[in-house]
Design a protein around this motif. Structure first.
Motif, PDB file in Angstrom:
ATOM      1  N   MET A   1       0.835  -1.191   0.000  1.00  0.00           N
ATOM      2  CA  MET A   1       0.000   0.000   0.000  1.00  0.00           C
ATOM      3  C   MET A   1       0.875   1.248   0.000  1.00  0.00           C
ATOM      4  N   ASN A   2       0.481   2.175  -0.802  1.00  0.00           N
ATOM      5  CA  ASN A   2       1.232   3.429  -0.856  1.00  0.00           C
ATOM      6  C   ASN A   2       0.865   4.294   0.349  1.00  0.00           C
ATOM      7  N   PRO A   3       1.852   4.510   1.208  1.00  0.00           N
ATOM      8  CA  PRO A   3       1.526   5.205   2.458  1.00  0.00           C
ATOM      9  C   PRO A   3       1.031   6.621   2.248  1.00  0.00           C
ATOM     10  N   SER A   4       1.524   7.284   1.198  1.00  0.00           N
ATOM     11  CA  SER A   4       1.074   8.652   0.996  1.00  0.00           C
ATOM     12  C   SER A   4      -0.414   8.686   0.684  1.00  0.00           C
ATOM     13  N   LEU A   5      -0.880   7.691  -0.074  1.00  0.00           N
ATOM     14  CA  LEU A   5      -2.313   7.634  -0.374  1.00  0.00           C
ATOM     15  C   LEU A   5      -3.114   7.439   0.895  1.00  0.00           C
ATOM     16  N   CYS A   6      -2.533   6.515   1.743  1.00  0.00           N
ATOM     17  CA  CYS A   6      -3.206   6.298   3.014  1.00  0.00           C
ATOM     18  C   CYS A   6      -3.370   7.608   3.754  1.00  0.00           C
ATOM     19  N   CYS A   7      -2.287   8.325   3.761  1.00  0.00           N
ATOM     20  CA  CYS A   7      -2.288   9.578   4.493  1.00  0.00           C
ATOM     21  C   CYS A   7      -3.345  10.514   3.947  1.00  0.00           C
ATOM     22  N   TRP A   8      -3.356  10.620   2.652  1.00  0.00           N
ATOM     23  CA  TRP A   8      -4.295  11.543   2.004  1.00  0.00           C
ATOM     24  C   TRP A   8      -5.723  11.179   2.320  1.00  0.00           C
ATOM     25  N   HIS A   9      -5.973   9.853   2.415  1.00  0.00           N
ATOM     26  CA  HIS A   9      -7.350   9.449   2.633  1.00  0.00           C
ATOM     27  C   HIS A   9      -7.748   9.416   4.073  1.00  0.00           C
ATOM     28  N   GLY A  10      -6.910   9.831   4.934  1.00  0.00           N
ATOM     29  CA  GLY A  10      -7.422   9.881   6.291  1.00  0.00           C
ATOM     30  C   GLY A  10      -6.377   9.672   7.350  1.00  0.00           C
ATOM     31  N   THR A  11      -6.707   8.778   8.225  1.00  0.00           N
ATOM     32  CA  THR A  11      -6.029   8.726   9.504  1.00  0.00           C
ATOM     33  C   THR A  11      -4.896   7.725   9.568  1.00  0.00           C
ATOM     34  N   VAL A  12      -4.752   6.990   8.493  1.00  0.00           N
ATOM     35  CA  VAL A  12      -3.850   5.836   8.573  1.00  0.00           C
ATOM     36  C   VAL A  12      -2.412   6.246   8.865  1.00  0.00           C
ATOM     37  N   LEU A  28       4.820  13.915   2.623  1.00  0.00           N
ATOM     38  CA  LEU A  28       4.744  15.388   2.573  1.00  0.00           C
ATOM     39  C   LEU A  28       4.575  15.863   1.131  1.00  0.00           C
ATOM     40  N   LYS A  29       5.401  15.323   0.264  1.00  0.00           N
ATOM     41  CA  LYS A  29       5.337  15.739  -1.144  1.00  0.00           C
ATOM     42  C   LYS A  29       4.003  15.367  -1.769  1.00  0.00           C
ATOM     43  N   ALA A  30       3.521  14.194  -1.351  1.00  0.00           N
ATOM     44  CA  ALA A  30       2.241  13.744  -1.898  1.00  0.00           C
ATOM     45  C   ALA A  30       1.112  14.694  -1.493  1.00  0.00           C
ATOM     46  N   VAL A  31       1.172  15.133  -0.226  1.00  0.00           N
ATOM     47  CA  VAL A  31       0.129  16.071   0.219  1.00  0.00           C
ATOM     48  C   VAL A  31       0.202  17.337  -0.625  1.00  0.00           C
ATOM     49  N   GLU A  32       1.427  17.823  -0.803  1.00  0.00           N
ATOM     50  CA  GLU A  32       1.585  19.045  -1.582  1.00  0.00           C
ATOM     51  C   GLU A  32       1.029  18.857  -3.002  1.00  0.00           C
ATOM     52  N   ALA A  33       1.435  17.703  -3.603  1.00  0.00           N
ATOM     53  CA  ALA A  33       0.975  17.435  -4.976  1.00  0.00           C
ATOM     54  C   ALA A  33      -0.539  17.374  -5.034  1.00  0.00           C
ATOM     55  N   GLN A  34      -1.123  16.736  -4.034  1.00  0.00           N
ATOM     56  CA  GLN A  34      -2.576  16.578  -4.078  1.00  0.00           C
ATOM     57  C   GLN A  34      -3.294  17.898  -3.825  1.00  0.00           C
TER      58      GLN A  34
END
Ligand code: DAH
Length: 376
Positions: A1-12, A28-34
């Protein structure tokens, strides 16, 4: 599982042992990108605000990732802290930037929607003027003020004392009847004529002459006074009558006042109001409060005295009533009739208007028809 996706989708959990700082920096970068991606779709201030809360709010992803900082090895913290701050700053700037764009877009939309065509001609405001009756009343006031008279004002509602008795009207004078006066209290017994009881009965004034009495009660001679005002009579409105109309009462009381003074004053008045070429005549008449009394006619302005339809072939038009103040009236008001004499007059304002402008019907003055009124 891609941890950045997890992060983006919530609490994981985002930072796992083994992933090390790599995973956190990815997150961090993933959040910025999203956020950047999300901004493209944020087409309203509300959507933008939701995006901001999701990333930067207390329970937002960036906040959550910042909290992870304590869990990474101390030597990696400075670099990771820098990255986190940079990401946070980028996200904040991007959101602010988008907000500015949205504000601008909304403003231009609003301006387009509310655009005014400045080339359209403006709506002209029609400027009001005084009613013809007011104009004539003021003209009459000006004429008498020029002669040194005071302008007084009086009540519309009178007692029979002021309207009749003090003015020397006998108890059986027909004008006292409820057919000729508007009594305020209808004291008619069932199915009978109203009774006129005494001097304290209340009525709408039928003439401004009652102001002679009020004024003499409150002022000592010499008196030079006019009183313009509305009067009321139970007449059905027709071409020559109105149930409500205007008079200007005049009163002079001084030592040595004669009929010559009356005539000189009223001749001057008629010439001022109707023009120098108009003649006057004084016809004997009866009024209870003056002796002698007369009605004053002015020569017809249409036929100049020859006789026409307007003056009913007489060559003359009646404009006012007048006379020498009856000594009884002076005495009723506490003025010594041996020492003082005076004259009084009552001018019909509507009559003056009708005669000056050849009005065929007095009702025109009451109707408020702008096509008529705009002419004056
Ligand atoms: N009050 C009278 C009327 O309404 C008009 C009038 C006549 C007034 C003679 C006067 C006067 O002062 O002396 O018909």
């Amino acid at each position: 599982m891609n941890p950045s996706l997890c992060c983006w989708h919530g609490t994981v959990f985002c930072f796992r042992k083994g992933f090390g700082t790599m995973a956190l920096s990815d997150d961090l970068k993933a959040v910025e990108a999203q956020v950047q991606e999300g901004l493209k779709g944020a087409t309203s201030i509300q959507a933008l605000e939701e995006l901001r809360i999701k990333a930067l709010g207390k329970k937002g992803q960036l906040t959550a990732l910042m909290r992870m900082m304590g869990k990474i090895p101390p030597e990696e913290r400075p670099a990771m802290g820098q990255l986190a701050n940079a990401v946070r700053a980028n996200v904040e700037t991007a959101i602010k930037q988008r907000k500015l764009e949205l504000d601008k877009e909304m403003l231009s939309k609003k301006m387009a929607a509310e655009a005014a065509d400045v080339t359209l001609p403006g709506r002209s405001l029609s400027l009001g003027t005084q009613h013809l009756i007011t104009q004539i009343r003021e003209e009459i006031e000006d004429i008498f003020c020029g002669l040194g008279y005071i302008v007084a004002d009086g009540p519309y509602v009178e007692t029979t004392w002021y309207n009749f008795t003090a003015l020397n009207a006998p108890a059986d004078h027909p004008s006292r009847s409820a057919r000729d006066s508007f009594y305020v209290v209808d004291n008619a017994p069932e199915g009978k004529e109203p009774l006129v009881l005494g001097d304290s009965d209340v009525l709408l004034r039928t003439q401004t002459s009652g102001m002679q009495v009020h004024f003499m009660e409150q002022n000592k001679p010499p008196i030079y006074m006019i009183c313009p005002g509305t009067v009321f009579r139970p007449d059905t409105a027709d071409a020559n009558h109105l149930p409500q109309f205007n008079q200007v009462e005049g009163l002079v009381v001084d030592e040595g006042i004669t009929f010559g003074d009356l005539k000189g004053t009223l001749d001057y008045f008629t010439r001022e109001i109707f023009g120098k070429d108009r003649a006057t005549r004084y016809r004997p008449h009866f009024f209870p409060f003056t002796e002698p009394s007369c009605e004053v006619d002015v020569s017809c302005g249409v036929c100049h005295g020859e006789g026409c339809r307007f003056c009913k072939n007489t060559g003359w038009l009646e404009i006012l009533g007048c006379g020498m103040v009856d000594p009884n009236v002076l005495e009723n008001c506490g003025i010594d009739s041996e020492k003082y004499t005076g004259f009084a007059f009552g001018i019909g304002v509507e009559r003056v208007a009708a005669l000056r402008y050849d009005l065929p019907d007095l009702r025109m003055l009451m109707e408020g028809d702008m096509r008529f009124l705009r002419q004056f």
